[in-house]
Write a protein that holds these residues in place. Structure first.
Motif, PDB file in Angstrom:
ATOM      1  N   ILE A 137       0.812  -1.211   0.000  1.00 58.94           N
ATOM      2  CA  ILE A 137       0.000   0.000   0.000  1.00 58.94           C
ATOM      3  C   ILE A 137       0.857   1.278   0.000  1.00 58.94           C
ATOM      4  O   ILE A 137       0.521   2.253  -0.661  1.00 58.94           O
ATOM      5  CB  ILE A 137      -0.965   0.010   1.195  1.00 58.94           C
ATOM      6  CG1 ILE A 137      -1.931  -1.173   1.094  1.00 58.94           C
ATOM      7  CG2 ILE A 137      -1.744   1.308   1.263  1.00 58.94           C
ATOM      8  CD1 ILE A 137      -2.838  -1.123  -0.107  1.00 58.94           C
ATOM      9  N   PRO A 138       1.986   1.334   0.741  1.00 60.17           N
ATOM     10  CA  PRO A 138       2.791   2.563   0.743  1.00 60.17           C
ATOM     11  C   PRO A 138       3.223   3.018  -0.650  1.00 60.17           C
ATOM     12  O   PRO A 138       3.303   4.225  -0.915  1.00 60.17           O
ATOM     13  CB  PRO A 138       3.999   2.182   1.604  1.00 60.17           C
ATOM     14  CG  PRO A 138       3.484   1.145   2.530  1.00 60.17           C
ATOM     15  CD  PRO A 138       2.500   0.354   1.725  1.00 60.17           C
ATOM     16  N   GLN A 139       3.519   2.084  -1.551  1.00 58.77           N
ATOM     17  CA  GLN A 139       3.912   2.472  -2.904  1.00 58.77           C
ATOM     18  C   GLN A 139       2.753   3.158  -3.625  1.00 58.77           C
ATOM     19  O   GLN A 139       2.956   4.126  -4.362  1.00 58.77           O
ATOM     20  CB  GLN A 139       4.360   1.236  -3.699  1.00 58.77           C
ATOM     21  CG  GLN A 139       5.730   0.697  -3.304  1.00 58.77           C
ATOM     22  CD  GLN A 139       5.732   0.001  -1.972  1.00 58.77           C
ATOM     23  OE1 GLN A 139       4.718  -0.532  -1.542  1.00 58.77           O
ATOM     24  NE2 GLN A 139       6.874  -0.003  -1.294  1.00 58.77           N
ATOM     25  N   ILE A 140       1.541   2.663  -3.402  1.00 58.75           N
ATOM     26  CA  ILE A 140       0.365   3.278  -4.020  1.00 58.75           C
ATOM     27  C   ILE A 140       0.139   4.674  -3.451  1.00 58.75           C
ATOM     28  O   ILE A 140      -0.116   5.632  -4.185  1.00 58.75           O
ATOM     29  CB  ILE A 140      -0.875   2.395  -3.795  1.00 58.75           C
ATOM     30  CG1 ILE A 140      -0.675   1.018  -4.432  1.00 58.75           C
ATOM     31  CG2 ILE A 140      -2.128   3.069  -4.351  1.00 58.75           C
ATOM     32  CD1 ILE A 140      -1.790   0.036  -4.144  1.00 58.75           C
ATOM     33  N   ILE A 141       0.264   4.793  -2.131  1.00 59.33           N
ATOM     34  CA  ILE A 141       0.065   6.089  -1.487  1.00 59.33           C
ATOM     35  C   ILE A 141       1.124   7.084  -1.950  1.00 59.33           C
ATOM     36  O   ILE A 141       0.838   8.266  -2.183  1.00 59.33           O
ATOM     37  CB  ILE A 141       0.098   5.930   0.041  1.00 59.33           C
ATOM     38  CG1 ILE A 141      -1.088   5.082   0.500  1.00 59.33           C
ATOM     39  CG2 ILE A 141       0.072   7.297   0.727  1.00 59.33           C
ATOM     40  CD1 ILE A 141      -1.079   4.768   1.978  1.00 59.33           C
ATOM     41  N   GLY A 142       2.362   6.617  -2.117  1.00 57.15           N
ATOM     42  CA  GLY A 142       3.426   7.493  -2.607  1.00 57.15           C
ATOM     43  C   GLY A 142       3.121   8.045  -3.985  1.00 57.15           C
ATOM     44  O   GLY A 142       3.346   9.234  -4.260  1.00 57.15           O
ATOM     45  N   ALA A 143       2.591   7.202  -4.873  1.00 59.76           N
ATOM     46  CA  ALA A 143       2.231   7.646  -6.214  1.00 59.76           C
ATOM     47  C   ALA A 143       1.094   8.661  -6.165  1.00 59.76           C
ATOM     48  O   ALA A 143       1.102   9.665  -6.888  1.00 59.76           O
ATOM     49  CB  ALA A 143       1.843   6.450  -7.077  1.00 59.76           C
ATOM     50  N   VAL A 144       0.113   8.406  -5.295  1.00 61.14           N
ATOM     51  CA  VAL A 144      -1.014   9.334  -5.156  1.00 61.14           C
ATOM     52  C   VAL A 144      -0.546  10.681  -4.624  1.00 61.14           C
ATOM     53  O   VAL A 144      -1.005  11.742  -5.084  1.00 61.14           O
ATOM     54  CB  VAL A 144      -2.089   8.728  -4.233  1.00 61.14           C
ATOM     55  CG1 VAL A 144      -3.175   9.759  -3.919  1.00 61.14           C
ATOM     56  CG2 VAL A 144      -2.717   7.502  -4.879  1.00 61.14           C
ATOM     57  N   MET A 145       0.382  10.672  -3.682  1.00 61.57           N
ATOM     58  CA  MET A 145       0.882  11.929  -3.115  1.00 61.57           C
ATOM     59  C   MET A 145       1.647  12.740  -4.140  1.00 61.57           C
ATOM     60  O   MET A 145       1.618  13.976  -4.124  1.00 61.57           O
ATOM     61  CB  MET A 145       1.764  11.637  -1.902  1.00 61.57           C
ATOM     62  CG  MET A 145       1.019  11.087  -0.699  1.00 61.57           C
ATOM     63  SD  MET A 145      -0.302  12.171  -0.124  1.00 61.57           S
ATOM     64  CE  MET A 145       0.635  13.606   0.394  1.00 61.57           C
ATOM     65  N   GLN A 146       2.353  12.085  -5.051  1.00 63.01           N
ATOM     66  CA  GLN A 146       3.045  12.809  -6.120  1.00 63.01           C
ATOM     67  C   GLN A 146       2.049  13.514  -7.028  1.00 63.01           C
ATOM     68  O   GLN A 146       2.259  14.669  -7.427  1.00 63.01           O
ATOM     69  CB  GLN A 146       3.911  11.843  -6.923  1.00 63.01           C
ATOM     70  CG  GLN A 146       5.145  11.363  -6.187  1.00 63.01           C
ATOM     71  CD  GLN A 146       6.012  10.453  -7.034  1.00 63.01           C
ATOM     72  OE1 GLN A 146       5.652  10.081  -8.147  1.00 63.01           O
ATOM     73  NE2 GLN A 146       7.156  10.062  -6.508  1.00 63.01           N
ATOM     74  N   ILE A 147       0.963  12.816  -7.356  1.00 63.35           N
ATOM     75  CA  ILE A 147      -0.078  13.440  -8.181  1.00 63.35           C
ATOM     76  C   ILE A 147      -0.729  14.594  -7.427  1.00 63.35           C
ATOM     77  O   ILE A 147      -0.980  15.665  -7.994  1.00 63.35           O
ATOM     78  CB  ILE A 147      -1.126  12.389  -8.586  1.00 63.35           C
ATOM     79  CG1 ILE A 147      -0.488  11.301  -9.454  1.00 63.35           C
ATOM     80  CG2 ILE A 147      -2.289  13.044  -9.322  1.00 63.35           C
ATOM     81  CD1 ILE A 147      -1.402  10.140  -9.761  1.00 63.35           C
ATOM     82  N   ALA A 148      -0.996  14.386  -6.133  1.00 65.51           N
ATOM     83  CA  ALA A 148      -1.633  15.419  -5.316  1.00 65.51           C
ATOM     84  C   ALA A 148      -0.792  16.682  -5.256  1.00 65.51           C
ATOM     85  O   ALA A 148      -1.325  17.796  -5.214  1.00 65.51           O
ATOM     86  CB  ALA A 148      -1.880  14.885  -3.911  1.00 65.51           C
ATOM     87  N   PHE A 149       0.530  16.528  -5.259  1.00 65.62           N
ATOM     88  CA  PHE A 149       1.415  17.695  -5.212  1.00 65.62           C
ATOM     89  C   PHE A 149       1.195  18.606  -6.419  1.00 65.62           C
ATOM     90  O   PHE A 149       1.188  19.840  -6.296  1.00 65.62           O
ATOM     91  CB  PHE A 149       2.873  17.238  -5.152  1.00 65.62           C
ATOM     92  CG  PHE A 149       3.876  18.350  -5.279  1.00 65.62           C
ATOM     93  CD1 PHE A 149       4.121  19.194  -4.215  1.00 65.62           C
ATOM     94  CD2 PHE A 149       4.560  18.562  -6.467  1.00 65.62           C
ATOM     95  CE1 PHE A 149       5.046  20.231  -4.320  1.00 65.62           C
ATOM     96  CE2 PHE A 149       5.481  19.593  -6.580  1.00 65.62           C
ATOM     97  CZ  PHE A 149       5.722  20.425  -5.515  1.00 65.62           C
ATOM     98  N   TYR A 150       1.004  18.022  -7.593  1.00 65.25           N
ATOM     99  CA  TYR A 150       0.878  18.820  -8.809  1.00 65.25           C
ATOM    100  C   TYR A 150      -0.528  19.359  -9.044  1.00 65.25           C
ATOM    101  O   TYR A 150      -0.687  20.387  -9.716  1.00 65.25           O
ATOM    102  CB  TYR A 150       1.323  17.992 -10.020  1.00 65.25           C
ATOM    103  CG  TYR A 150       2.806  17.731 -10.039  1.00 65.25           C
ATOM    104  CD1 TYR A 150       3.704  18.755 -10.343  1.00 65.25           C
ATOM    105  CD2 TYR A 150       3.331  16.483  -9.728  1.00 65.25           C
ATOM    106  CE1 TYR A 150       5.076  18.535 -10.339  1.00 65.25           C
ATOM    107  CE2 TYR A 150       4.699  16.252  -9.727  1.00 65.25           C
ATOM    108  CZ  TYR A 150       5.562  17.283 -10.036  1.00 65.25           C
ATOM    109  OH  TYR A 150       6.918  17.063 -10.028  1.00 65.25           O
ATOM    110  N   VAL A 151      -1.552  18.686  -8.513  1.00 70.57           N
ATOM    111  CA  VAL A 151      -2.918  19.169  -8.728  1.00 70.57           C
ATOM    112  C   VAL A 151      -3.371  20.086  -7.589  1.00 70.57           C
ATOM    113  O   VAL A 151      -4.491  20.599  -7.614  1.00 70.57           O
ATOM    114  CB  VAL A 151      -3.901  17.990  -8.878  1.00 70.57           C
ATOM    115  CG1 VAL A 151      -3.518  17.111 -10.053  1.00 70.57           C
ATOM    116  CG2 VAL A 151      -4.005  17.172  -7.597  1.00 70.57           C
ATOM    117  N   THR A 152      -2.531  20.287  -6.591  1.00 67.96           N
ATOM    118  CA  THR A 152      -2.827  21.181  -5.473  1.00 67.96           C
ATOM    119  C   THR A 152      -1.978  22.436  -5.605  1.00 67.96           C
ATOM    120  O   THR A 152      -0.789  22.348  -5.944  1.00 67.96           O
ATOM    121  CB  THR A 152      -2.527  20.490  -4.129  1.00 67.96           C
ATOM    122  OG1 THR A 152      -3.256  19.253  -4.068  1.00 67.96           O
ATOM    123  CG2 THR A 152      -2.950  21.352  -2.961  1.00 67.96           C
ATOM    124  N   PRO A 153      -2.551  23.625  -5.377  1.00 67.80           N
ATOM    125  CA  PRO A 153      -1.779  24.873  -5.505  1.00 67.80           C
ATOM    126  C   PRO A 153      -0.657  24.975  -4.477  1.00 67.80           C
ATOM    127  O   PRO A 153      -0.843  25.470  -3.374  1.00 67.80           O
ATOM    128  CB  PRO A 153      -2.835  25.959  -5.281  1.00 67.80           C
ATOM    129  CG  PRO A 153      -4.141  25.313  -5.504  1.00 67.80           C
ATOM    130  CD  PRO A 153      -3.960  23.880  -5.080  1.00 67.80           C
TER     131      PRO A 153
END
Length: 281
Positions: free
Chosen positions: A195-211
């Protein structure tokens, strides 16, 4: 060969009814909160061990973060054609909040129990002590990193307004969310280690779609879609008061609603998994 149960596990606990499991969970939470000073000592020990043998110790956090903020602030201000005076303080605060608190708490929550396996087996402590340890450790990191935004504000002659105190309300919401995130991800990741690998990928996406490196005004009318991103509201209720503007009521509504849902989910997950975590790790 027969193995003994972990120190944190009672032999009859898995057979308790739902009401009994809820009672044990509440005792774990209250017991963990009552041991906050012990959790703080563990967190400070983690920081010291991380920089053991280093000449500057935790100050490397401040220096490396200062280099990142200045370099990326100048580069993106040029790319976006934005005045550096207005952009660098925004970037400094955004980076401090994201890289030293929000993102690390989410990522480290995945291992808050598995990383403390030896202690969980050695002593009968509330599992929530490890959650507080994670939150306090990242708070100490934030305390070192926040010196950079302060220096940026002083450099540009920016003074904080009284409304900056509202950021403390936002941070209180973040602490509650961080506790809930650790309960959810710490429990789930103790059972499922991918699960941590999935969460890490999601957090990378969240960084770019969040101001964070960009401002909502830069996308014009499309900024209305940011209300669907709870991370935007969570950032705004902390960042906006520090920058001299009050968050909208909508931001508080979204942030609090998201927090209530997250806390409810955390209680459900932790109640169902608390007695199994010592065996999973």
């Amino acid at each position: 060969m027969q193995t003994s149960a972990p120190a944190n596990m009672s032999e009859n606990e898995p057979n308790l009814p739902v009401r009994g499991l809820s009672l044990m969970m509440m005792r774990d939470i209250s017991g963990g909160l009552s041991m906050s000073r012990y959790a703080a000592k563990l967190a400070w020990t983690d920081i010291r061990l991380r920089y053991k043998g280093s000449l500057l110790g935790p100050l490397w956090l401040t220096l490396s973060f200062a280099v990142m903020v200045v370099a990326m602030g100048i580069v993106y201000a040029r790319l976006f054609q934005i005045d550096l005076v207005g952009y660098l303080p925004y970037t400094a605060i955004s980076f401090a909040i994201w890289f030293s608190w929000f993102s690390p708490v989410v990522m480290e929550s995945c291992g808050c129990f598995t990383a403390a396996r030896a202690q969980i087996f050695a002593a009968k402590l509330p599992l929530t002590v490890q959650i507080l340890r994670t939150l306090i450790r990242n708070s100490l990191v934030l305390a070192h990193v926040i010196l950079v935004p302060i220096a940026v504000f002083i450099w540009f002659g920016i003074t904080l307004k009284p409304m900056a105190l509202w950021s403390l309300v936002g941070m209180a919401v973040w602490v509650a969310d961080g506790f809930a995130v650790c309960m959810v991800f710490g429990s789930i990741c103790a059972r499922y280690r991918d699960i941590p690998q999935i969460i890490g990928a999601v957090m990378q996406i969240a960084f770019y779609v969040t101001p964070i490196i960009w401002q909502p005004e830069q996308i014009g009318e499309d900024s209305r879609w940011l209300r669907l991103n709870p991370l935007f509201s969570l950032l705004t209720i902390v960042r906006a008061p520090l920058l001299g503007s009050m968050p909208r009521a909508e931001n508080y509504f979204v942030a609090i609603l998201f927090s209530l849902v997250l806390i409810g989910l955390a209680l459900i997950v932790f109640r169902a998994t608390r007695s199994k975590i010592p065996y999973w790790i």
